[in-house]
Write a protein that holds these residues in place. Structure first.
Motif, PDB file in Angstrom:
ATOM      1  N   ARG A  58       0.830  -1.205   0.000  1.00  0.00           N
ATOM      2  CA  ARG A  58       0.000   0.000   0.000  1.00  0.00           C
ATOM      3  C   ARG A  58       0.871   1.265   0.000  1.00  0.00           C
ATOM      4  N   LYS A  59       1.930   1.248   0.794  1.00  0.00           N
ATOM      5  CA  LYS A  59       2.825   2.399   0.828  1.00  0.00           C
ATOM      6  C   LYS A  59       3.509   2.597  -0.517  1.00  0.00           C
ATOM      7  N   ALA A  60       3.898   1.503  -1.147  1.00  0.00           N
ATOM      8  CA  ALA A  60       4.535   1.600  -2.470  1.00  0.00           C
ATOM      9  C   ALA A  60       3.570   2.178  -3.495  1.00  0.00           C
ATOM     10  N   ALA A  61       2.291   1.768  -3.415  1.00  0.00           N
ATOM     11  CA  ALA A  61       1.305   2.320  -4.351  1.00  0.00           C
ATOM     12  C   ALA A  61       1.041   3.793  -4.070  1.00  0.00           C
ATOM     13  N   ARG A  62       1.064   4.159  -2.796  1.00  0.00           N
ATOM     14  CA  ARG A  62       0.826   5.563  -2.436  1.00  0.00           C
ATOM     15  C   ARG A  62       1.979   6.460  -2.874  1.00  0.00           C
ATOM     16  N   LYS A  63       3.196   5.948  -2.841  1.00  0.00           N
ATOM     17  CA  LYS A  63       4.370   6.739  -3.197  1.00  0.00           C
ATOM     18  C   LYS A  63       4.844   6.493  -4.630  1.00  0.00           C
ATOM     19  N   ARG A  64       4.052   5.797  -5.395  1.00  0.00           N
ATOM     20  CA  ARG A  64       4.451   5.463  -6.765  1.00  0.00           C
ATOM     21  C   ARG A  64       4.527   6.723  -7.617  1.00  0.00           C
ATOM     22  N   ILE A  65       5.606   6.854  -8.363  1.00  0.00           N
ATOM     23  CA  ILE A  65       5.844   8.017  -9.207  1.00  0.00           C
ATOM     24  C   ILE A  65       5.754   7.586 -10.671  1.00  0.00           C
ATOM     25  N   VAL A  66       4.891   8.245 -11.437  1.00  0.00           N
ATOM     26  CA  VAL A  66       4.744   8.002 -12.873  1.00  0.00           C
ATOM     27  C   VAL A  66       5.306   9.214 -13.606  1.00  0.00           C
ATOM     28  N   LEU A  67       6.286   9.000 -14.444  1.00  0.00           N
ATOM     29  CA  LEU A  67       6.992  10.099 -15.099  1.00  0.00           C
ATOM     30  C   LEU A  67       6.741  10.168 -16.598  1.00  0.00           C
ATOM     31  N   THR A  68       5.817   9.401 -17.095  1.00  0.00           N
ATOM     32  CA  THR A  68       5.549   9.442 -18.532  1.00  0.00           C
ATOM     33  C   THR A  68       4.075   9.192 -18.792  1.00  0.00           C
ATOM     34  N   ASN A  69       3.605   9.746 -19.903  1.00  0.00           N
ATOM     35  CA  ASN A  69       2.229   9.566 -20.350  1.00  0.00           C
ATOM     36  C   ASN A  69       2.274   9.297 -21.850  1.00  0.00           C
ATOM     37  N   ASP A  70       2.014   8.051 -22.229  1.00  0.00           N
ATOM     38  CA  ASP A  70       2.097   7.677 -23.638  1.00  0.00           C
ATOM     39  C   ASP A  70       1.029   8.354 -24.488  1.00  0.00           C
ATOM     40  N   ASN A  71      -0.042   8.835 -23.856  1.00  0.00           N
ATOM     41  CA  ASN A  71      -1.097   9.498 -24.612  1.00  0.00           C
ATOM     42  C   ASN A  71      -0.768  10.955 -24.924  1.00  0.00           C
ATOM     43  N   ALA A  72       0.208  11.516 -24.224  1.00  0.00           N
ATOM     44  CA  ALA A  72       0.604  12.902 -24.480  1.00  0.00           C
ATOM     45  C   ALA A  72       1.490  12.969 -25.723  1.00  0.00           C
ATOM     46  N   LEU A  73       1.439  14.101 -26.391  1.00  0.00           N
ATOM     47  CA  LEU A  73       2.243  14.299 -27.590  1.00  0.00           C
ATOM     48  C   LEU A  73       3.688  14.614 -27.224  1.00  0.00           C
ATOM     49  N   GLU A  74       4.591  14.213 -28.083  1.00  0.00           N
ATOM     50  CA  GLU A  74       6.002  14.531 -27.873  1.00  0.00           C
ATOM     51  C   GLU A  74       6.293  15.915 -28.447  1.00  0.00           C
ATOM     52  N   VAL A  75       6.890  16.762 -27.623  1.00  0.00           N
ATOM     53  CA  VAL A  75       7.188  18.135 -28.021  1.00  0.00           C
ATOM     54  C   VAL A  75       8.508  18.127 -28.794  1.00  0.00           C
ATOM     55  N   ALA A  76       8.432  18.404 -30.074  1.00  0.00           N
ATOM     56  CA  ALA A  76       9.625  18.319 -30.932  1.00  0.00           C
ATOM     57  C   ALA A  76      10.638  19.406 -30.614  1.00  0.00           C
ATOM     58  N   SER A  77      10.175  20.559 -30.151  1.00  0.00           N
ATOM     59  CA  SER A  77      11.079  21.681 -29.892  1.00  0.00           C
ATOM     60  C   SER A  77      11.727  21.627 -28.510  1.00  0.00           C
ATOM     61  N   LEU A  78      11.435  20.587 -27.727  1.00  0.00           N
ATOM     62  CA  LEU A  78      11.955  20.511 -26.356  1.00  0.00           C
ATOM     63  C   LEU A  78      13.427  20.119 -26.373  1.00  0.00           C
ATOM     64  N   LYS A  79      14.251  20.940 -25.714  1.00  0.00           N
ATOM     65  CA  LYS A  79      15.680  20.670 -25.601  1.00  0.00           C
ATOM     66  C   LYS A  79      16.033  20.343 -24.155  1.00  0.00           C
ATOM     67  N   ASP A  80      17.067  19.528 -23.988  1.00  0.00           N
ATOM     68  CA  ASP A  80      17.481  19.101 -22.652  1.00  0.00           C
ATOM     69  C   ASP A  80      18.441  20.107 -22.019  1.00  0.00           C
ATOM     70  N   ILE A  81      18.519  20.043 -20.702  1.00  0.00           N
ATOM     71  CA  ILE A  81      19.522  20.812 -19.958  1.00  0.00           C
ATOM     72  C   ILE A  81      20.886  20.171 -20.205  1.00  0.00           C
ATOM     73  N   THR A  82      21.862  20.963 -20.532  1.00  0.00           N
ATOM     74  CA  THR A  82      23.216  20.459 -20.768  1.00  0.00           C
ATOM     75  C   THR A  82      24.178  21.049 -19.744  1.00  0.00           C
ATOM     76  N   LYS A  83      25.334  20.446 -19.661  1.00  0.00           N
ATOM     77  CA  LYS A  83      26.330  20.920 -18.701  1.00  0.00           C
ATOM     78  C   LYS A  83      26.812  22.326 -19.044  1.00  0.00           C
ATOM     79  N   ALA A  84      26.878  22.649 -20.330  1.00  0.00           N
ATOM     80  CA  ALA A  84      27.401  23.948 -20.746  1.00  0.00           C
ATOM     81  C   ALA A  84      26.463  25.087 -20.377  1.00  0.00           C
ATOM     82  N   ASP A  85      25.144  24.883 -20.549  1.00  0.00           N
ATOM     83  CA  ASP A  85      24.213  25.991 -20.324  1.00  0.00           C
ATOM     84  C   ASP A  85      23.282  25.770 -19.137  1.00  0.00           C
TER      85      ASP A  85
END
Length: 486
Positions: free
Chosen positions: A85-112
């Motif tokens: 029950r505790k594991a289900a309560r603290k479960r973290i979901v970090l993705t949604n396959d139904n959401a669209l992928e943002v093509a213009s999204l850039k990642d954080i890099t070490k340089a900037d």
């Protein structure tokens, strides 16, 4: 002998009249009393339960058959296992396959990662950094990570302020301390996560206490630390779990930092350490043997503060819980102050400035408005620091009728009574406020590109949602635009 016979007859008549009078009075006083009972005959020949139900069925009546001690609806499903029950309560979901992928999204890099040009942009979190953040439990169940394709974050003005602090600590090898404050749902925990993300990308050593309440609520075993003055208490299981988080987060496949650094000192440990051991082997020794977890943590910290080591990010969420007495009891059955727990004592010593980081780093403490106990000393210190930033001439005064914790006031003296005149103060507050309209527009455009907001993003729509969110509160803005379906 007629006279005697007559006398006896008259006496008998008087006795009979007296008895009849007393009987009549008894009937008047107790008219409900019966002089016979049918209970004996009824209990002598009891009616069986099945026979009674058959008789009731013949009469055309309905009966309710309820077994005593059991509910009418029985749960025939499998009971959850221990901790499920505790594991289900603290479960973290970090993705949604139904959401669209943002093509213009850039990642954080070490340089900037620490660049001011990122303000107002939504940047993605690299996959390796996501795994490290998950390891240190930086993600919260109340945050909306499960709505989008992948984790991304808005770089707001408070993020740039924190980036400047990290850049100064990295360049000047200084120890800078910051407390994150603000209204409820303003994004304090998310700003803490952004600081951890930037530290991981910049290859710092990151140590995070996910929730201070878990340390002081007496849910883990504890024991007095021998030869400690004043008496301090260790939490072996929690410390072993913390060592496991440190190893998973700071020793990834892309950056096996702890495997590259060798032990250069002679730590005092209850167990034997192999020759030419690395920091990874040292940490694993404390994970496998929880009874040695605190000496291993002390030895690890001693190694991380040797010259030439990377900067350190030491962070905690829910700071108010550690600024009061804990739920643990000492031998005299009195509450143990949170400062007497070794893990919290270690953090508070660095937050107060008693100890520093020789290679530079940041001590980051986030407050909470959703789950926070009453801590007048911390609240007053934060209010003074916020008022000093707005108008130094209008600082609040202490209310003498409030109960003050002198140990907390002493630890935060640099906050409410600063003496440093430097531009970058050693201890200060970052107040997390509302988003600007440009920042709100940027995050709402990201919502629309993800397919979670089906509306035309124009000035009128942005102003409407920004106003409904209480002048740009990020949590309320997400509720008004993404979570709320109209």
């Amino acid at each position: 002998m007629p006279p005697s016979t007559c006398l006896r007859s008259f006496s008998q008549l008087s006795l009979d009249s007296t008895a009849r009078a007393s009987m009549a009075s008894r009937i008047r006083l107790h008219p409900q009393m019966a002089y016979f009972s049918t209970s004996a005959a009824r209990y002598a020949n009891p009616v069986s339960k099945k026979k009674g139900m058959a008789q009731a069925a013949k009469k055309g009546t309905r009966t309710l058959n309820v077994k005593k001690g059991r509910s009418s609806t029985q749960d025939t499903g499998k009971r959850p296992a221990q901790g499920e029950r505790k594991a289900a309560r603290k479960r973290i979901v970090l993705t949604n396959d139904n959401a669209l992928e943002v093509a213009s999204l850039k990642d954080i890099t070490k340089a900037d990662a620490l660049s001011e040009a990122n303000q107002g942009r939504v940047l993605g979190i690299p996959e390796a950094t996501v795994d490290a953040l998950r390891a240190v439990e930086a993600f919260k169940t109340t945050q909306g990570w499960s709505l989008f394709r992948r984790p991304a974050t808005l770089i707001r003005k408070e993020t740039i302020e924190l980036a400047k602090v990290m850049k100064a600590a990295e360049d000047q090898r200084k120890t800078l301390r910051r407390i994150l404050s603000g209204e409820r749902l303003s994004g304090k925990s998310t700003l803490l996560l952004q600081g951890l993300s930037m530290a991981f990308v910049r290859e710092w050593v990151v140590i995070n206490l996910p929730e201070a309440q878990d340390i002081i609520n007496a849910h883990t075993e504890y024991a007095p630390l021998l030869d400690s003055q004043p008496m301090q208490y260790t939490q072996e299981t929690y410390t072993a779990s913390l060592l496991s988080q440190i190893l998973k987060a700071n020793n990834t496949a892309e950056n096996p930092m702890l495997e590259k650094i060798k032990v250069t000192t002679n730590p005092v440990l209850p167990l034997t350490l192999p020759t030419d051991a690395t920091l990874k082997q040292l940490i694993e020794l404390g994970i496998v043997n929880p009874e040695a977890s605190w000496p291993v943590f002390v030895a690890l910290w001693q190694e991380l503060t040797q010259p030439g080591r990377p900067p350190i990010m030491l962070a905690v969420d829910g700071t108010a819980h550690m600024m009061k007495e804990s739920d643990y009891l000492n031998a005299e059955v009195k509450p143990i102050h949170s400062f007497d727990l070794t893990i919290i004592r270690h953090f508070v010593d660095h937050l107060s400035g008693t100890k520093s980081l020789p290679n530079g780093g940041v001590i980051l403490a986030a407050t909470s408005q959703s789950n926070a106990p009453s801590t007048p000393a911390l609240d007053f210190s934060v209010q003074v620091a916020e008022a000093r930033q707005a108008d130094p001439s209008k600082t609040p005064r202490w209310n003498p009728y409030k109960n003050i914790d002198p140990r907390v006031m002493e630890a935060l003296k640099d906050l409410h009574s600063p003496t440093a005149k430097e531009e970058v103060k050693p201890l200060d507050v970052i107040k997390v406020g509302g988003l600007s309209k440009d920042e709100a527009r940027s995050i709402m455009e990201y919502y629309a590109e993800s397919g979670m907001l089906r509306a035309k993003i124009d000035d009128g729509f942005v102003t409407e949602k920004w106003s409904l969110a209480g002048m740009g509160n990020i949590g309320e803005l997400e509720r008004a635009s993404v979570r709320l379906r109209i």
